[in-house]
Design a protein around this motif. Structure first.
Motif, mmCIF file in Angstrom:
data_model
loop_
_atom_site.group_PDB
_atom_site.id
_atom_site.type_symbol
_atom_site.label_atom_id
_atom_site.label_comp_id
_atom_site.label_asym_id
_atom_site.label_seq_id
_atom_site.Cartn_x
_atom_site.Cartn_y
_atom_site.Cartn_z
ATOM 1 N N UNK A 218 1.061 -8.869 9.972
ATOM 2 C CA UNK A 218 1.590 -8.769 8.826
ATOM 3 C C UNK A 218 0.897 -7.793 7.887
ATOM 4 N N UNK A 219 1.538 -6.795 7.186
ATOM 5 C CA UNK A 219 1.052 -5.782 6.453
ATOM 6 C C UNK A 219 0.636 -6.498 5.092
ATOM 7 N N UNK A 220 -0.552 -6.411 4.621
ATOM 8 C CA UNK A 220 -0.736 -6.860 3.359
ATOM 9 C C UNK A 220 -0.785 -5.819 2.283
ATOM 10 N N UNK A 221 0.045 -6.053 1.240
ATOM 11 C CA UNK A 221 0.063 -5.142 0.115
ATOM 12 C C UNK A 221 -0.575 -5.850 -1.136
ATOM 13 N N UNK A 222 -1.553 -4.833 -1.665
ATOM 14 C CA UNK A 222 -2.309 -5.275 -2.791
ATOM 15 C C UNK A 222 -1.492 -4.597 -4.034
ATOM 16 N N UNK A 223 -1.584 -5.235 -5.047
ATOM 17 C CA UNK A 223 -0.834 -4.691 -6.257
ATOM 18 C C UNK A 223 -0.753 -5.554 -7.340
ATOM 19 N N UNK A 224 -0.389 -5.386 -8.591
ATOM 20 C CA UNK A 224 -0.205 -6.261 -9.747
ATOM 21 C C UNK A 224 1.352 -6.911 -9.471
ATOM 22 N N UNK A 225 1.315 -8.196 -9.680
ATOM 23 C CA UNK A 225 2.613 -8.786 -9.686
ATOM 24 C C UNK A 225 3.157 -8.360 -11.124
ATOM 25 N N UNK A 226 4.494 -8.979 -11.036
ATOM 26 C CA UNK A 226 5.395 -8.860 -12.256
ATOM 27 C C UNK A 226 4.857 -10.003 -13.201
ATOM 28 N N UNK A 227 4.532 -11.128 -12.823
ATOM 29 C CA UNK A 227 4.069 -12.242 -13.784
ATOM 30 C C UNK A 227 2.887 -11.738 -14.399
ATOM 31 N N UNK A 228 1.796 -11.050 -13.807
ATOM 32 C CA UNK A 228 0.719 -10.690 -14.103
ATOM 33 C C UNK A 228 0.592 -9.692 -15.320
ATOM 34 N N UNK A 229 1.680 -8.615 -14.913
ATOM 35 C CA UNK A 229 1.945 -7.526 -15.818
ATOM 36 C C UNK A 229 2.593 -8.022 -17.150
#
Length: 78
Positions: free
Chosen positions: A2-13
């Protein structure tokens, strides 16, 4: 794999935005409120002018009294 995507989640934003809004509200309140920095500065300025005027008047009175003693001149205010 599985390809892991890193980023900011909507909840953190959303949480970050809420915290920033709270901090902005506190800052505005401390700056512009009834006991804020701007009002306290204006009061301090007025107090300074009043104290300077009082000191100027007192020094003029002391100078007049000193001149009266030194030169034996009657005080015109009496």
């Amino acid at each position: 794999m599985l390809k892991q995507q890193k980023g900011i989640t909507l909840i953190a934003l959303v949480i970050t935005i809420i915290v920033l809004l709270i901090l902005a509200g506190i800052t505005i309140s401390l700056t512009l409120g009834e006991h804020g920095i701007i009002n306290m500065g204006e009061k301090a300025g007025k107090n300074y002018v009043n104290a300077a005027n009082y000191e100027h008047t007192a020094l003029n009175n002391y100078e007049s009294e000193a001149n009266a003693y030194v030169y034996n001149v009657t005080n015109p205010q009496d």
